[in-house]
Motif scaffolding. Structure first.
Motif, PDB file in Angstrom:
ATOM      1  N   ARG A  69      34.045  39.316  38.692  1.00 31.78           N
ATOM      2  CA  ARG A  69      35.121  40.108  39.322  1.00 31.78           C
ATOM      3  C   ARG A  69      35.169  39.837  40.818  1.00 31.78           C
ATOM      4  NH1 ARG A  69      33.330  45.381  36.187  1.00 31.78           N
ATOM      5  NH2 ARG A  69      34.541  45.097  34.282  1.00 31.78           N
ATOM      6  N   ASN A  70      33.992  39.802  41.448  1.00 33.36           N
ATOM      7  CA  ASN A  70      33.943  39.522  42.883  1.00 33.36           C
ATOM      8  C   ASN A  70      34.471  38.118  43.177  1.00 33.36           C
ATOM      9  OD1 ASN A  70      32.854  42.067  43.222  1.00 33.36           O
ATOM     10  ND2 ASN A  70      30.753  41.339  43.334  1.00 33.36           N
ATOM     11  N   ALA A  71      34.121  37.161  42.332  1.00 35.43           N
ATOM     12  CA  ALA A  71      34.642  35.797  42.508  1.00 35.43           C
ATOM     13  C   ALA A  71      36.159  35.778  42.351  1.00 35.43           C
ATOM     14  CB  ALA A  71      33.986  34.846  41.501  1.00 35.43           C
ATOM     15  N   ARG A  72      36.682  36.557  41.402  1.00 37.05           N
ATOM     16  CA  ARG A  72      38.131  36.617  41.213  1.00 37.05           C
ATOM     17  C   ARG A  72      38.826  37.127  42.480  1.00 37.05           C
ATOM     18  NH1 ARG A  72      39.751  39.752  36.153  1.00 37.05           N
ATOM     19  NH2 ARG A  72      38.887  41.448  37.372  1.00 37.05           N
ATOM     20  N   THR A  73      38.247  38.131  43.129  1.00 40.42           N
ATOM     21  CA  THR A  73      38.805  38.649  44.389  1.00 40.42           C
ATOM     22  C   THR A  73      38.879  37.541  45.426  1.00 40.42           C
ATOM     23  OG1 THR A  73      37.989  40.879  43.954  1.00 40.42           O
ATOM     24  CG2 THR A  73      38.427  40.313  46.261  1.00 40.42           C
ATOM     25  N   ILE A  74      37.837  36.747  45.521  1.00 40.67           N
ATOM     26  CA  ILE A  74      37.808  35.649  46.484  1.00 40.67           C
ATOM     27  C   ILE A  74      38.829  34.587  46.111  1.00 40.67           C
ATOM     28  CG2 ILE A  74      36.388  33.767  47.395  1.00 40.67           C
ATOM     29  CD1 ILE A  74      33.981  35.747  47.042  1.00 40.67           C
ATOM     30  N   LEU A  75      38.855  34.205  44.848  1.00 41.01           N
ATOM     31  CA  LEU A  75      39.824  33.198  44.402  1.00 41.01           C
ATOM     32  C   LEU A  75      41.250  33.653  44.703  1.00 41.01           C
ATOM     33  CD1 LEU A  75      38.174  32.299  40.984  1.00 41.01           C
ATOM     34  CD2 LEU A  75      38.464  30.717  42.924  1.00 41.01           C
ATOM     35  N   GLU A  76      41.556  34.912  44.425  1.00 38.73           N
ATOM     36  CA  GLU A  76      42.901  35.433  44.680  1.00 38.73           C
ATOM     37  C   GLU A  76      43.259  35.368  46.158  1.00 38.73           C
ATOM     38  OE1 GLU A  76      42.750  39.313  42.852  1.00 38.73           O
ATOM     39  OE2 GLU A  76      43.197  38.475  40.853  1.00 38.73           O
ATOM     40  N   HIS A  77      42.282  35.600  47.031  1.00 32.92           N
ATOM     41  CA  HIS A  77      42.535  35.494  48.474  1.00 32.92           C
ATOM     42  C   HIS A  77      43.073  34.103  48.833  1.00 32.92           C
ATOM     43  CE1 HIS A  77      42.025  35.742  52.810  1.00 32.92           C
ATOM     44  NE2 HIS A  77      41.422  34.564  52.722  1.00 32.92           N
ATOM     45  N   PHE A  78      42.575  33.092  48.165  1.00 35.64           N
ATOM     46  CA  PHE A  78      42.988  31.714  48.438  1.00 35.64           C
ATOM     47  C   PHE A  78      44.144  31.267  47.544  1.00 35.64           C
ATOM     48  CE2 PHE A  78      38.634  31.805  50.099  1.00 35.64           C
ATOM     49  CZ  PHE A  78      38.829  31.246  51.355  1.00 35.64           C
ATOM     50  N   GLY A  79      44.740  32.204  46.789  1.00 38.76           N
ATOM     51  CA  GLY A  79      45.862  31.880  45.922  1.00 38.76           C
ATOM     52  C   GLY A  79      45.458  31.144  44.661  1.00 38.76           C
TER      53      GLY A  79
END
Length: 144
Positions: A69-79
Motif C-alpha cells: 500500500r505504501n509503495a502504491r502511494t509512492i507510485l501514484e505520486h509519480f503517475g
C-alpha cells in the motif's frame, strides 16, 4: 553537476532522521526505498512482539500488504501503478512465512488474473530496522 533527481517522502519520522528519500526518480526510472508495513504516522501494522525468527503468517501478510500500500502511494505520486514496476526485492525475517503469503498479496496489487512481469529476489535476514518489523520490500519502476 550531479544527476537530475526528483524525490518523494511519506513523512514518517525516520526519513529525516536517517537522511534518505522514500523514492528518487532519475530519468524514466523510479527507485523506491524499502517499504515497511507501517501506517501513515509510522506505527507498525501487526508488529511482531518477540525477536524470534518464526513469524505468524497473519503478521507477515498484514505487514507485507501495508508495504505494498505504501509503495502504491509512492507510485501514484509519480503517475504510475504496479504495471510500471520492473523489479522488487523482499527482505523477510521468516522467509517461509513470506513465501506463504507473497502470491496472495501480489495478486491483490498486480491483479489476480495478471501474470506479473516483475523480477523478484526474496532474501531471508536476521533483523530489520524497526522493532516489530518482519518484512521490507524495495521496488524499481519505469515510466512509460
Amino acid at each position: 553537476m550531479g544527476v537530475q533527481k526528483s524525490t518523494f517522502d511519506l513523512g514518517v519520522p525516520w526519513e529525516k532522521a536517517a537522511g534518505y528519500a522514500q523514492a528518487v526518480q532519475v530519468g524514466d526510472t523510479i527507485y523506491i526505498s524499502g517499504q515497511l508495513g507501517h501506517e501513515a504516522d509510522g506505527t507498525m501494522v501487526s508488529p511482531a512482539l518477540d525477536g524470534r525468527q518464526s513469524v505468524e503468517h497473519a503478521v507477515m501478510k498484514a505487514q507485507l500488504t501495508q508495504a505494498y500500500r505504501n509503495a502504491r502511494t509512492i507510485l501514484e505520486h509519480f503517475g504510475c501503478t504496479f504495471d510500471n514496476v520492473v523489479e522488487e526485492v523482499v527482505f523477510a525475517i521468516d522467509i517461509q512465512a513470506a513465501l506463504a503469503v507473497m502470491k496472495e498479496v501480489r495478486d491483490e496489487f498486480y491483479g489476480a488474473d495478471a501474470k506479473p512481469q516483475v523480477a523478484n529476489t526474496t532474501v531471508g535476514t536476521t533483523a530489520l530496522a524497526i522493532p516489530g518489523q518482519v518484512v521490507e520490500v524495495k521496488f524499481i519502476a519505469r515510466l512509460g
